[in-house]
Write an enzyme that holds these catalytic residues in place. Structure first.
Site, PDB file in Angstrom:
ATOM      1  N   PHE A   8      -1.013  -2.242  -3.642  1.00 55.30           N
ATOM      2  CA  PHE A   8      -0.224  -2.005  -2.429  1.00 55.30           C
ATOM      3  C   PHE A   8      -1.192  -1.836  -1.275  1.00 55.30           C
ATOM      4  CE2 PHE A   8       1.666   0.323   0.986  1.00 55.30           C
ATOM      5  CZ  PHE A   8       2.879  -0.335   1.158  1.00 55.30           C
TER       6      PHE A   8
ATOM      7  N   ASP B 169      -9.948   0.132  -0.371  1.00 61.38           N
ATOM      8  CA  ASP B 169      -8.814   0.613   0.418  1.00 61.38           C
ATOM      9  C   ASP B 169      -8.594   2.077   0.058  1.00 61.38           C
ATOM     10  OD1 ASP B 169      -6.424   1.348   1.551  1.00 61.38           O
ATOM     11  OD2 ASP B 169      -5.351  -0.487   1.015  1.00 61.38           O
TER      12      ASP B 169
ATOM     13  N   LYS C 262      -3.783   6.635   7.338  1.00 65.79           N
ATOM     14  CA  LYS C 262      -2.985   7.803   6.987  1.00 65.79           C
ATOM     15  C   LYS C 262      -3.569   9.121   7.499  1.00 65.79           C
ATOM     16  CE  LYS C 262       0.018   5.766   3.642  1.00 65.79           C
ATOM     17  NZ  LYS C 262      -0.208   4.698   2.688  1.00 65.79           N
TER      18      LYS C 262
HETATM   19  C1  LIG Z   1       0.014   3.266   2.987  1.00 63.80           C
HETATM   20  C2  LIG Z   1      -1.025   2.330   2.537  1.00 63.80           C
HETATM   21  C3  LIG Z   1      -1.352   1.198   3.308  1.00 63.80           C
HETATM   22  C4  LIG Z   1      -0.604   0.797   4.547  1.00 63.80           C
HETATM   23  O1  LIG Z   1      -0.629   1.772   5.540  1.00 63.80           O
HETATM   24  P1  LIG Z   1       0.454   1.730   6.737  1.00 63.80           P
HETATM   25  O2  LIG Z   1      -0.031   2.765   7.692  1.00 63.80           O
HETATM   26  O3  LIG Z   1       1.784   2.080   6.129  1.00 63.80           O
HETATM   27  O4  LIG Z   1       0.445   0.344   7.293  1.00 63.80           O
HETATM   28  C5  LIG Z   1      -2.407   0.393   2.857  1.00 63.80           C
HETATM   29  N1  LIG Z   1      -3.068   0.686   1.732  1.00 63.80           N
HETATM   30  C6  LIG Z   1      -2.768   1.746   0.964  1.00 63.80           C
HETATM   31  C7  LIG Z   1      -3.563   2.019  -0.280  1.00 63.80           C
HETATM   32  C8  LIG Z   1      -1.722   2.598   1.326  1.00 63.80           C
HETATM   33  O5  LIG Z   1      -1.399   3.627   0.547  1.00 63.80           O
END
Ligand SMILES: *Cc1c(COP(=O)(O)O)cnc(C)c1O
Length: 412
Positions: free
Chosen positions: A150, A235, A264
Site C-alpha cells: 500500500f 516507504d 503522516k
Molecule cells: C498512508 C500511506 C501512504 C499514503 O499517504 P497519504 O498521505 O494517504 O497519501 C503511503 N504509504 C504508506 C506506507 C502509507 O501507510
C-alpha cells in the site's frame, strides 16, 4: 470518566452523519462516532463521550492530539506567514530541511504534502536517476514493488497495487512496475534486470495487516540492491517516526535505504507534510522546473515539521513505543485462543487477527467503540491497534480489557 457505554447514536450525532452522507462521495465507511474534540490519546464525541484513539489517524497522530509543542509551533507560525510557494524563499524551510536531513542521516530533501506525493516523487527521482546516472535506455526503467503493498491512492501508485478494490475500473495503469512476493529476497533478486532502477518496499506492511518480514529480509534487500546498482526506497510513511520504537523501522534491522519516504506523523497531525529524504547524488539529479508542489515546503508545514523533528530528536517517543509496545503485545498475546488467532507487533503497532468464525474485524471495531475504544479493521478479520505514542500504560490496559470483553461477549 464517561465512556461510550452501550452507545446508540444520539439525534445530534445522527443528524451530522446524515449531512455528511448526503454530500460526500461514498469512498469511506467510518465508524458511527462523530468526534468534536481531542487531547493526547483520547477523543470526545459531540455528545461528550470519550474514546481511546487506537488508530491515531493511521499514525499521523503519533505525538497525540494537540501536542502542546506542536500546537505552539503552528500557532506562532499562523501569525507570521503561512504560504509563500517555492517561487520565493521562506525563513522556515531551511531549518526544516536541515533538521530532517540530519534526522535521517542524509543530505537532501524534497518537501511535499501527502504521503502519495512523496511516493510519486520517489518514483520520478528514481527513474531520472536511472536514465541520467545508471544509464538505462530511455523509457525502459522498471521499479520492483511488493505483493500486498500500500503506497497511496493516485493513479500511478494504484497501478502496482494487487488490491482489486483499489484498482477495478481505474485503468489504464502506469507501466514500469513488477511485483514480487514480500519477504522473499530470492524472488526480488530474480526480478531485477539491467533496467531496474529501484526497489520500493514498506519495511512493515501496515495496510496489509502489520505484516513483518523475516529479520534477514531488509538487510538482504539492501545487499542485493547495492550489488545490482538499484536504489532501495523505504516507504516509512506509516512505519517511521517513532511508531516501531525507532526513528525508522529500517533502524531496527540495521538497514540504511537510499531514499526514505516520509509523511503522516511528519505533519504532527496538524497539516499534511511529506518528504523524500536521500543524498544529493540521487536527489540532485532533478533540475529546475522538473518537479514541484504549490504547498510543498510551506512555512506552516516547515514550522510544524521542525517541531516534530525536535520531539523525535529527544528519543522519548521511540522509547515509549518500545516499553509500552511490549506491554500492549503481552496483553494482546494473552487473548490468543480466546477469539484472537494471532498478534503481530512492532513497537506500539499491532495487527490482531480475530477468529473469523466469531466476527468480522468491522464488528469487533463497532463493539470496541461502544466500550470507548476506537480501532480500525484492515482486510476482513484483522484489526489494528496503533494508539498515539503519548498513550499511558493504564490506557493500554483499558484497550486490552475492552477487547477481551468484546471477545467474551462474542463467544457468548
Ligand atoms: C498512508 C500511506 C501512504 C499514503 O499517504 P497519504 O498521505 O494517504 O497519501 C503511503 N504509504 C504508506 C506506507 C502509507 O501507510
Amino acid at each position: 470518566m464517561l465512556h461510550a457505554g452501550a452507545a446508540s447514536l444520539t439525534a445530534a450525532a445522527a443528524a451530522l452523519i446524515s449531512r455528511e452522507d448526503a454530500h460526500i462521495a461514498p469512498t469511506y465507511h467510518p465508524l458511527e462516532v462523530v468526534v468534536a474534540t481531542a487531547e493526547g490519546a483520547w477523543v470526545t464525541d459531540v455528545d461528550g463521550r470519550r474514546y481511546l484513539d487506537c488508530l491515531a489517524a493511521y499514525s499521523a497522530v503519533n505525538f497525540g492530539h494537540g501536542h502542546p509543542a506542536l500546537i505552539a509551533a503552528a500557532h506562532a507560525q499562523l501569525d507570521r506567514v503561512t504560504l509563500t510557494s517555492r517561487a520565493f524563499h521562506n525563513d522556515r524551510l531551511g531549518p526544516f530541511v536541515e533538521s530532517l536531513a540530519r534526522l535521517a542521516g542524509k543530505d537532501m530533501v524534497i518537501p511535499m504534502n501527502t504521503g502519495a506525493e512523496a511516493v510519486e516523487s520517489g518514483i520520478k527521482v528514481a527513474r531520472a536517476w536511472g536514465y541520467r546516472v545508471k544509464g538505462v535506455a530511455a523509457g525502459r526503467a522498471n521499479i520492483i514493488v511488493m505483493d500486498g503493498n500500500f503506497h497511496g491512492r493516485t493513479t500511478t501508485i494504484i497501478s502496482f497495487s494487487d488490491d482489486a478494490t483499489a484498482t477495478t475500473d481505474f485503468g489504464p495503469f502506469t507501466p514500469g512496475f513488477r511485483s514480487v512476493a514480500y519477504g522473499d529476497a530470492a524472488a526480488l533478486e530474480a526480478a531485477i534486470d539491467e533496467n531496474t532502477v529501484a526497489v520500493l518496499v514498506e519495511p512493515i506492511q501496515g495496510e496489509a495487516g502489520i505484516i513483518i518480514p523475516p529479520a534477514a529480509y531488509l538487510p538482504a534487500v539492501r545487499e542485493i540492491t547495492r550489488r545490482h546498482n538499484v536504489l532501495m526506497i523505504a516507504d516509512e510513511i506509516q512505519s517511521g517516526l517513532g511508531r516501531t520504537g525507532a526513528t525508522f523501522q529500517c533502524d531496527n534491522v540495521g538497514v540504511v535505504p537510499d531514499l526514505y519516504l516520509l509523511g503522516k506523523a511528519l505533519g504532527g497531525g496538524i497539516v499534511p507534510v511529506s518528504a523524500v529524504v536521500g543524498n544529493s547524488d540521487i536527489l540532485g539529479v532533478l533540475g529546475w522546473g522538473e518537479h514541484g508542489s504549490t504547498f510543498g515546503g510551506n512555512p506552516l508545514a516547515a514550522a510544524v515539521g521542525s517541531a516534530v523533528i525536535a520531539l523525535l530528536e529527544t528519543g522519548e517517543y521511540q522509547s515509549r513505543a518500545v516499553t509500552l509496545g511490549a506491554r500492549l503485545t503481552a496483553g494482546l498475546e494473552g487473548l490468543v485462543g480466546s477469539g484472537v488467532v494471532a498478534v503481530r507487533s512492532a513497537g506500539l503497532w499491532a495487527g490482531i487477527d480475530i477468529d473469523p468464525s466469531l466476527a468480522s474485524g468491522r464488528e469487533v471495531c463497532e463493539l470496541l467503540m461502544e466500550r470507548g475504544v476506537l480501532a480500525k479493521d484492515t482486510h476482513d478479520s484483522t484489526i489494528r491497534f496503533a494508539p498515539p505514542l503519548v498513550v499511558t500504560a493504564e490506557d493500554l490496559d483499558f484497550a486490552v480489557e475492552q477487547l477481551a470483553a468484546v471477545l467474551a461477549q462474542l463467544r457468548g
